[in-house]
Scaffold this motif. Sequence first.
Motif, short mmCIF file in Angstrom:
data_model
loop_
_atom_site.label_atom_id
_atom_site.label_comp_id
_atom_site.label_asym_id
_atom_site.label_seq_id
_atom_site.Cartn_x
_atom_site.Cartn_y
_atom_site.Cartn_z
N SER A 47 5.48 10.58 55.60
CA SER A 47 5.08 10.39 54.20
C SER A 47 4.00 11.39 53.81
CB SER A 47 4.55 8.97 54.02
OG SER A 47 4.13 8.78 52.70
N GLY A 95 3.83 5.84 46.12
CA GLY A 95 4.74 4.70 46.04
C GLY A 95 4.07 3.37 45.76
N ARG A 96 2.93 3.13 46.41
CA ARG A 96 2.33 1.80 46.26
C ARG A 96 1.79 1.58 44.86
NH1 ARG A 96 -1.32 2.74 51.28
NH2 ARG A 96 0.48 4.03 51.67
N PHE A 119 8.77 -3.37 52.44
CA PHE A 119 7.85 -2.56 53.23
C PHE A 119 6.46 -3.19 53.10
CE2 PHE A 119 5.16 1.16 54.10
CZ PHE A 119 5.58 1.35 55.40
N THR A 121 3.50 -2.26 52.09
CA THR A 121 2.79 -2.12 50.81
C THR A 121 3.50 -2.90 49.70
OG1 THR A 121 3.99 -0.06 50.38
CG2 THR A 121 1.80 0.14 51.36
N THR A 173 15.57 -1.83 49.97
CA THR A 173 14.79 -0.70 50.45
C THR A 173 15.74 0.25 51.16
OG1 THR A 173 12.95 -2.22 50.78
CG2 THR A 173 12.75 -0.07 51.81
N ASN A 177 12.99 1.12 56.02
CA ASN A 177 11.95 1.68 56.91
C ASN A 177 11.47 0.64 57.92
OD1 ASN A 177 9.86 3.11 58.03
ND2 ASN A 177 8.58 3.14 56.22
N SER A 208 12.63 5.33 48.21
CA SER A 208 11.79 6.36 48.82
C SER A 208 12.60 7.31 49.71
CB SER A 208 10.67 5.71 49.65
OG SER A 208 9.89 4.88 48.81
N ARG A 209 13.66 6.81 50.36
CA ARG A 209 14.49 7.67 51.21
C ARG A 209 15.95 7.62 50.74
NH1 ARG A 209 10.64 5.15 54.22
NH2 ARG A 209 9.11 6.52 55.24
N LYS A 249 8.22 11.06 50.47
CA LYS A 249 9.31 11.10 51.47
C LYS A 249 10.39 12.05 50.93
CE LYS A 249 7.14 7.09 52.57
NZ LYS A 249 5.98 6.58 51.84
#
Length: 454
Positions: A47, A95-96, A119, A121, A173, A177, A208-209, A249
């Motif tokens: 990250s 992201g958070r 995740f 966060t 997600t 992760n 994110s991915r 990411k």
Amino acid sequence: MEPFRIKAVEPIPFPTPDQRRTALANAGYNLFRVPARAITIDLLTDSGTNAMSAAQWSALLSGDESYAGATSFERFEAVVRHLTGYDEVIPVHQGRAAERILLGSLLRPGDISVSNTHFDTTRASVAATGATAIDLPVDTSTSTSFGGDIDLDALHALLDGQDGAHVRCVVLTVTNNAGGGQPVSMANVAGARALCNAFDVPLLLDASRFAENAYLITERDPDHAHYSPREVAHLTFSLADGCWASLKKDGVGNIGGMIALRDAELARRCRDQLIAVEGFPTYGGLAGRDLDALAQGLQEVTDPAYLRYRAQSTRWFGEQLLDAGLPVLLPTGCHAVYVDAAALLPHVPTHQLPATALANELYLAGAVRVSELGTLVFGRRDPGGGPDLPAPRELVRLALPRRVYTKSHLEYVVEVAAGVVAKAAEIPGYRIVEQADTLRHFSAVLAPALTPVA
Ligand SMILES: Cc1ncc(COP(=O)(O)O)c(C=O)c1O
């Protein structure tokens, strides 16, 4: 091989065994607290640790730093709209912040957010609203190709049961992760979509991915083998109502995040919060130049040659570590190799943090920094003051920064790992000396366990 050549290089430190022992002790046996100048190979996270391309570096120079209405935002917005199909695009600094703002705009006390796995966060952002985060990961003993899926039967039962009326969002997600970096299948996204339609609940992606998830779908699902990763990403986004992402990411940036939504009213509420905590809606806590680098990164990241290299090099690394004797979780995903620390260190009980024990030993043996995804991160404190409730698994994650390390760097890590395996029976556990109430792993102070390991 790497589908790129290297234009700028950075020296890496080689601390001696004594320096490593001192650095770890000074850091309270918490690798997050070890300074980067004492790390040889840093696999703590993928990250924000990416190497940007020449095109990204040159995009930085076109950054428009106007406070409002910057053209950098227009370029970023166009790229995100094209990728996701969502009209409402809100940049944030990472992201958070996206999670805090979006979930804070959506959830109220007593609500439920349900996910394949929140995740850490994300879970903290859900808890901050007074809502409850429920994880329903698929049973990985029955699904190996798409171990990131949500358990659709359990989701159906929850939505149809007495708590169903409290479910305010379903979150996938992609990739998962916290669940071993495994992909979510297209069939699973479609199944979750159908349930969300039936029970009138929004489906959101933690994207994110997204590119790595899309690539793994093309690799593992014969029905999507002939699609490009970008086409699969489009399809995935088309099945959801919106997303957030850490662009540290698959944005291939060093900082950044976003919220992208269909729902204009929800986006308005998010922007109201954004202005209070991040900044004006056309920069959201970022510099204009960051938005330009991310816009370029979001286009590069779906390049099939890059994603093939990413998946293949991670698979090779996983196989080498397995040969070295580490219990690697298979199949590997793209962004990391996960190791089952409990299987390697059966003599370390859960409350003595076997995943932390393995991570610390990799540091002591070769200044390799990895992260623990076990009881320190995911364990729950017992409200009655008893021992922590353990995490479901004691994993160590060797995360691979994008385009940063070459094969010989990873060969070094394999050598270090082999040395750790050879002395596994002597590795001690740890106890927590100081900890914060939430996200304790970032700052906790630890010490080698006082009681000899049984
Ligand atoms: C799946 C997932 N969601 C959210 C986040 C939080 O993003 P950030 O670190 O940019 O705040 C992360 C970070 O690792 C993540 O892996």
